[in-house]
Design a protein around this motif. Structure first.
Motif, mmCIF file in Angstrom:
data_model
loop_
_atom_site.group_PDB
_atom_site.id
_atom_site.type_symbol
_atom_site.label_atom_id
_atom_site.label_comp_id
_atom_site.label_asym_id
_atom_site.label_seq_id
_atom_site.Cartn_x
_atom_site.Cartn_y
_atom_site.Cartn_z
ATOM 1 N N CYS A 287 5.877 -4.868 -5.871
ATOM 2 C CA CYS A 287 4.518 -4.957 -5.340
ATOM 3 C C CYS A 287 3.964 -6.370 -5.475
ATOM 4 N N VAL A 288 4.168 -6.978 -6.648
ATOM 5 C CA VAL A 288 3.664 -8.334 -6.883
ATOM 6 C C VAL A 288 4.311 -9.313 -5.894
ATOM 7 N N ILE B 29 -0.827 4.400 2.978
ATOM 8 C CA ILE B 29 -1.008 5.108 1.708
ATOM 9 C C ILE B 29 -0.518 6.547 1.843
ATOM 10 N N LEU B 30 -0.877 7.195 2.966
ATOM 11 C CA LEU B 30 -0.396 8.556 3.234
ATOM 12 C C LEU B 30 1.125 8.578 3.312
ATOM 13 N N SER C 74 7.205 10.122 -1.572
ATOM 14 C CA SER C 74 7.504 10.635 -2.902
ATOM 15 C C SER C 74 7.693 12.153 -2.880
ATOM 16 N N LEU C 75 7.034 12.842 -1.944
ATOM 17 C CA LEU C 75 7.243 14.287 -1.794
ATOM 18 C C LEU C 75 8.634 14.570 -1.235
ATOM 19 N N ALA D 160 0.838 -1.199 0.000
ATOM 20 C CA ALA D 160 0.000 0.000 0.000
ATOM 21 C C ALA D 160 0.876 1.253 0.000
ATOM 22 N N GLY D 161 1.917 1.252 0.840
ATOM 23 C CA GLY D 161 2.814 2.397 0.895
ATOM 24 C C GLY D 161 3.621 2.533 -0.376
ATOM 25 N N PHE D 162 4.133 1.406 -0.815
ATOM 26 C CA PHE D 162 4.995 1.370 -1.983
ATOM 27 C C PHE D 162 4.233 1.759 -3.242
#
Length: 455
Positions: free
Chosen positions: A398-399, A130-131, A137-138, A79-81
């Motif tokens: 992710c996979v 997710i946040l 990335s920011l 989710a994060g990735f």
């Protein structure tokens, strides 16, 4: 906070005026303004990084304490990735349009919210991941572009930019990471506040940093015209990659290495405590960071000696392939202790040694890959080309993490090891291609009088 901004801009303008005077006294006055600017950025960057690093050691452990198994945790990591990947492609142009200062403040807010969600043992925690991905990335784009733009806007010497960068990276990515690991260990284990405490500390540091940004940074924007859609950007990248084998090789090498690295970030906790042994997560994390710092200092030595990057990186990849093969070897050769709650086993300490070596390879990798990128990849399309490779890589990670329950840990390590071995082979190929390229350009430069030699 906005009232302070005109004052902050002052030193930049002042610096420009003083330069005209060119008397000795005035020339000294310019750097003081620059030093204040540099120290402000380094302080903010260090606080931002500490907010990030404090979360590293106990992330996996916290989730396992909440009763999630390896498969669930893998999905939380995804989710994060995944959000970092999806958001990472657009975040740069968004920050350019909406303002970099605003983007930096957004980083603080999203990461603080992400830390707060860590208190809930429900799968709602997912929201926080997710946040966290959006924040990461920011972190890797907004701060750097704010600094570059602000530096130029104030009219400082472009050469000085590297001073700020190297200091920020030494502190933020090196020293702070080590201290954060030890501090997290202190809070969670030694003081007994439990694995959620480092996340609260991270939120505090981020809040302090945010206050400094709001009170002392001015806003700057990027080139608004660059709002090209992803497809057209990717066409540019695809063209560059198709036209030059070196770019394709470099992208593949970086993807293979980063893929192994991200998988390692997930795997080290379960690998070192297969039967819930009590291991000092923060302390181990600090040794990883120390090793990585050692690696980057080795890299700067090698680069200063004009060592051939393409040459020594083959060795680095081969060594890292070996280190991630160690867990496979130990699981086959060394019996594991099945006692719950005991300390780290002999096989564990052997792996730990290997992991530290791997982290030093990571430390060597970053400056070296940057050097090669600057040699082979054209500046204007660099970020686009890197994204082009990153997307398949991230999808792959992710996979793997999503289906982590399908494989034993040793299989995962074996896979990473094969990746790194492939990177070593591709690195060898890159060296040969680059040498051939040099030779062919040389032979074209040969003068006509040499022609009769080979009739």
């Amino acid at each position: 906070g906005d009232f302070l901004l005109p004052g902050v801009r002052g030193p930049g303008g002042g610096g420009g005026r003083l330069e005209l005077g060119k008397s000795g006294k005035d020339r000294v006055a310019t750097p003081t303004a620059f030093n204040a600017f540099k120290n402000n950025y380094v302080l903010v960057y260090s606080l931002m990084m500490s907010g990030d690093w404090l979360q590293g050691p106990y992330m996996y452990y916290l989730y396992s304490q909440y009763g999630f198994d390896k498969g669930d945790i893998g999905r939380l990591f995804v989710a994060g990735f995944g959000s970092s990947m999806l958001f990472g492609t657009i975040v740069g142009s968004l920050a350019d349009r909406q303002g970099r200062k605003r983007a930096c403040i957004t980083y603080c807010i999203t990461y603080i919210l992400s830390c707060i969600t860590k208190h809930s043992p429900h799968y709602r925690v997912l929201l926080g991941r997710i946040l966290g991905g959006v924040a990461t990335s920011l972190l890797f784009s907004a701060f750097e572009s704010w600094l570059v733009a602000e530096h130029n806007k104030r009219g400082y010497d472009p050469q000085w930019l590297s001073i700020t960068f190297s200091k920020a990276i030494f502190l933020g990515n090196g020293l702070i990471a080590i201290i954060a690991g030890l501090f997290a260990n202190l809070l969670a284990d030694n003081l007994g506040f439990g694995p959620v405490a480092p996340f609260d500390a991270a939120a505090c540091f981020l809040a302090i940093g945010m206050a400094i940004i709001m009170s002392s940074w001015s806003e700057n924007y990027g080139d608004q015209s660059e709002g090209k859609d992803l497809m057209s950007q990717f066409k540019v990248a695809a063209k560059a990659i198709a036209s030059d084998e070196k770019i394709a090789l470099l992208g593949a090498i970086q993807s293979l290495f980063e893929g192994s690295m991200y998988t390692f970030v997930f795997l080290w906790t379960p690998a070192l405590s297969p039967n819930d042994q009590d291991i000092p997560h923060g302390f181990i994390f600090a040794t990883f960071m120390l090793s990585s710092m050692l690696g980057s200092s080795i890299a700067s030595r090698l680069l200063a000696r004009k060592m051939k990057v393409e040459g020594y990186m083959q060795i680095v990849f081969a060594v890292s392939a070996f280190t991630l093969f160690l867990p496979v070897a130990t699981s086959l050769l060394v019996p594991t202790s099945s006692v719950k709650g005991s300390g780290i086993s002999f096989g564990g300490s052997l792996q730990l040694l290997g992991f530290c070596t791997f982290e030093s390879c990571v430390g060597i990798f970053w400056p070296s890959i940057m050097k090669m990128r600057s040699q082979y990849i054209p500046e204007e399309a660099r970020s686009t080309i890197m994204n082009f490779f990153r997307i398949p890589l991230n999808l792959f990670v992710c996979v793997v993490l999503y289906n982590v329950n399908a494989f034993p840990i040793t299989v995962m390590f074996g896979m990473c090891s094969i990746f790194l071995f492939m990177a070593a082979i591709l690195q060898r190929r890159l060296m040969l291609v680059a040498d051939l390229h040099k030779l062919s350009t040389k032979s074209q430069e040969m003068t006509a009088q040499d022609e009769p030699l080979n009739p």
